[in-house]
Design a protein around this motif. Structure first.
Motif, PDB file in Angstrom:
ATOM      1  N   UNK A 101       0.826  -1.205   0.000  1.00 37.93           N
ATOM      2  CA  UNK A 101       0.000   0.000   0.000  1.00 37.93           C
ATOM      3  C   UNK A 101       0.860   1.255   0.000  1.00 37.93           C
ATOM      4  N   UNK A 102       1.955   1.225   0.752  1.00 39.85           N
ATOM      5  CA  UNK A 102       2.827   2.401   0.833  1.00 39.85           C
ATOM      6  C   UNK A 102       3.459   2.724  -0.520  1.00 39.85           C
ATOM      7  N   UNK A 103       3.664   1.693  -1.344  1.00 40.37           N
ATOM      8  CA  UNK A 103       4.237   1.904  -2.676  1.00 40.37           C
ATOM      9  C   UNK A 103       3.181   2.445  -3.644  1.00 40.37           C
ATOM     10  N   UNK A 104       1.966   1.913  -3.538  1.00 35.65           N
ATOM     11  CA  UNK A 104       0.921   2.253  -4.497  1.00 35.65           C
ATOM     12  C   UNK A 104       0.225   3.563  -4.164  1.00 35.65           C
ATOM     13  N   UNK A 105       0.106   3.877  -2.882  1.00 34.76           N
ATOM     14  CA  UNK A 105      -0.691   5.046  -2.489  1.00 34.76           C
ATOM     15  C   UNK A 105      -0.204   6.349  -3.151  1.00 34.76           C
ATOM     16  N   UNK A 106       1.091   6.656  -3.190  1.00 31.77           N
ATOM     17  CA  UNK A 106       1.520   7.889  -3.868  1.00 31.77           C
ATOM     18  C   UNK A 106       1.197   7.878  -5.368  1.00 31.77           C
ATOM     19  N   UNK A 107       1.351   6.706  -5.998  1.00 32.74           N
ATOM     20  CA  UNK A 107       1.036   6.617  -7.430  1.00 32.74           C
ATOM     21  C   UNK A 107      -0.447   6.826  -7.661  1.00 32.74           C
ATOM     22  N   UNK A 108      -1.266   6.267  -6.775  1.00 35.68           N
ATOM     23  CA  UNK A 108      -2.720   6.421  -6.912  1.00 35.68           C
ATOM     24  C   UNK A 108      -3.114   7.891  -6.793  1.00 35.68           C
ATOM     25  N   UNK A 109      -2.480   8.600  -5.874  1.00 34.82           N
ATOM     26  CA  UNK A 109      -2.788  10.027  -5.699  1.00 34.82           C
ATOM     27  C   UNK A 109      -2.388  10.823  -6.939  1.00 34.82           C
ATOM     28  N   UNK A 110      -1.252  10.487  -7.525  1.00 36.74           N
ATOM     29  CA  UNK A 110      -0.797  11.210  -8.726  1.00 36.74           C
ATOM     30  C   UNK A 110      -1.656  10.899  -9.939  1.00 36.74           C
ATOM     31  N   UNK A 111      -2.325   9.761  -9.954  1.00 33.67           N
ATOM     32  CA  UNK A 111      -3.172   9.413 -11.096  1.00 33.67           C
ATOM     33  C   UNK A 111      -4.526  10.140 -11.050  1.00 33.67           C
ATOM     34  N   UNK A 112      -4.860  10.740  -9.924  1.00 30.73           N
ATOM     35  CA  UNK A 112      -6.038  11.611  -9.799  1.00 30.73           C
ATOM     36  C   UNK A 112      -7.324  10.938 -10.282  1.00 30.73           C
ATOM     37  N   UNK A 113      -7.577   9.754  -9.731  1.00 30.44           N
ATOM     38  CA  UNK A 113      -8.832   9.081 -10.013  1.00 30.44           C
ATOM     39  C   UNK A 113      -8.804   8.130 -11.188  1.00 30.44           C
ATOM     40  N   UNK A 114      -7.720   8.151 -11.967  1.00 28.42           N
ATOM     41  CA  UNK A 114      -7.631   7.196 -13.078  1.00 28.42           C
ATOM     42  C   UNK A 114      -7.316   5.812 -12.517  1.00 28.42           C
ATOM     43  N   UNK A 115      -8.032   4.780 -12.961  1.00 33.43           N
ATOM     44  CA  UNK A 115      -7.830   3.448 -12.374  1.00 33.43           C
ATOM     45  C   UNK A 115      -6.470   2.857 -12.730  1.00 33.43           C
ATOM     46  N   UNK A 116      -6.022   1.974 -11.876  1.00 30.81           N
ATOM     47  CA  UNK A 116      -4.808   1.208 -12.141  1.00 30.81           C
ATOM     48  C   UNK A 116      -5.124  -0.266 -11.893  1.00 30.81           C
ATOM     49  N   UNK A 117      -4.700  -1.120 -12.803  1.00 32.24           N
ATOM     50  CA  UNK A 117      -5.014  -2.543 -12.752  1.00 32.24           C
ATOM     51  C   UNK A 117      -3.734  -3.301 -12.417  1.00 32.24           C
ATOM     52  N   UNK A 118      -3.732  -4.006 -11.305  1.00 30.07           N
ATOM     53  CA  UNK A 118      -2.561  -4.760 -10.857  1.00 30.07           C
ATOM     54  C   UNK A 118      -2.820  -6.257 -11.021  1.00 30.07           C
ATOM     55  N   UNK A 119      -1.902  -6.934 -11.690  1.00 24.69           N
ATOM     56  CA  UNK A 119      -2.025  -8.367 -11.956  1.00 24.69           C
ATOM     57  C   UNK A 119      -0.842  -9.064 -11.300  1.00 24.69           C
ATOM     58  N   UNK A 120      -1.124  -9.876 -10.303  1.00 25.16           N
ATOM     59  CA  UNK A 120      -0.072 -10.562  -9.538  1.00 25.16           C
ATOM     60  C   UNK A 120       0.008 -12.019 -10.003  1.00 25.16           C
ATOM     61  N   UNK A 121       1.043 -12.329 -10.767  1.00 23.82           N
ATOM     62  CA  UNK A 121       1.223 -13.683 -11.288  1.00 23.82           C
ATOM     63  C   UNK A 121       2.256 -14.477 -10.498  1.00 23.82           C
ATOM     64  N   UNK A 122       2.729 -13.928  -9.415  1.00 20.65           N
ATOM     65  CA  UNK A 122       3.838 -14.550  -8.675  1.00 20.65           C
ATOM     66  C   UNK A 122       3.336 -15.478  -7.574  1.00 20.65           C
ATOM     67  N   UNK A 123       4.169 -16.480  -7.273  1.00 25.37           N
ATOM     68  CA  UNK A 123       3.974 -17.356  -6.124  1.00 25.37           C
ATOM     69  C   UNK A 123       5.330 -17.494  -5.428  1.00 25.37           C
ATOM     70  N   UNK A 124       5.473 -17.013  -4.172  1.00 23.87           N
ATOM     71  CA  UNK A 124       4.475 -16.299  -3.361  1.00 23.87           C
ATOM     72  C   UNK A 124       4.113 -14.937  -3.965  1.00 23.87           C
TER      73      UNK A 124
END
Length: 214
Positions: A101-124
């Motif tokens: 969350x700490x990594x994504x939160x600043x990016x989310x604020x800079x995107x100003x409401x534009x959605x971001x889609x995260x796809x996690x293909x890793x294990x773990x």
């Protein structure tokens, strides 16, 4: 054939549901392994405008970025690129989450409401689940994508009965057509005879109508 049945194509389908047209979208690839590469190639096929590749081995990021006509990013710099990314595909070999969350939160604020889609293909997992709680952030992991693949496969199986009915109807039509071929020589001779009669009658009538205006 409706419904994607591979993880990479399901990821693209979900992206199109979120963004619609992908031609002006940017993808950030974390990790340059086989799964990430395959998914990136599918996104490229659907017309994303830019693919950024971040990998702990920068030379591998450069090589893959060149193949994808994209841009290489040093792995430690990827948080600064998150705001520019509409879609993030993460598939690293890290033993812990690399996107929090700490990594994504600043990016989310800079995107100003534009959605971001995260796809996690890793294990773990590369992305902590709490990231999906942020506004305008859509998070899917490998289990989510595989569940959608299974649903699509099950949907195809449900259509099999209708498919067999269509095939049976066409088989019957084909067999009737095949049987009709036996009559082709007789029909051809009849057609030739009818054409001969037509021409004779037309010639006889035209002789009786000589002198008429057009």
């Amino acid at each position: 054939g409706r419904g994607a049945v591979s993880v990479s194509h399901v990821a693209v389908d979900l992206s199109r549901q979120i963004f619609g047209d992908l031609q002006r979208k940017t993808v950030l690839l974390l990790g340059a392994g086989e799964t990430a590469e395959l998914t990136a190639r599918v996104f490229r096929k659907f017309g994303v405008s830019l693919i950024m590749v971040a990998n702990r081995t920068y030379e591998r990021a450069e090589a893959l970025a060149t193949e994808l006509n994209g841009v290489a990013v040093r792995f430690d710099d990827f948080p600064d690129r998150l705001a520019a990314a509409d879609i993030v595909v993460s598939s690293t070999a890290a033993p812990h989450a690399v996107i929090t969350q700490d990594v994504v939160r600043p990016a989310e604020a800079r995107r100003r409401g534009r959605p971001i889609f995260l796809i996690d293909l890793a294990i773990p997992r590369d992305i902590e689940p709490e990231v999906g709680d942020l506004d305008n952030v859509f998070l899917y992991n490998l289990d989510d994508l595989q569940r959608l693949v299974k649903e699509n496969l099950d949907g195809r199986k449900l259509e099999m009965g209708a498919v067999y009915e269509v095939i049976e109807q066409d088989v019957q039509s084909f067999m009737k057509w095949l049987a009709s071929l036996q009559a082709v020589p007789v029909l051809t001779e009849l057609q030739r005879r009818f054409e001969s009669i037509r021409l004779e009658e037309l010639a006889r009538t035209q002789r009786r109508l000589e002198g008429l205006t057009p």
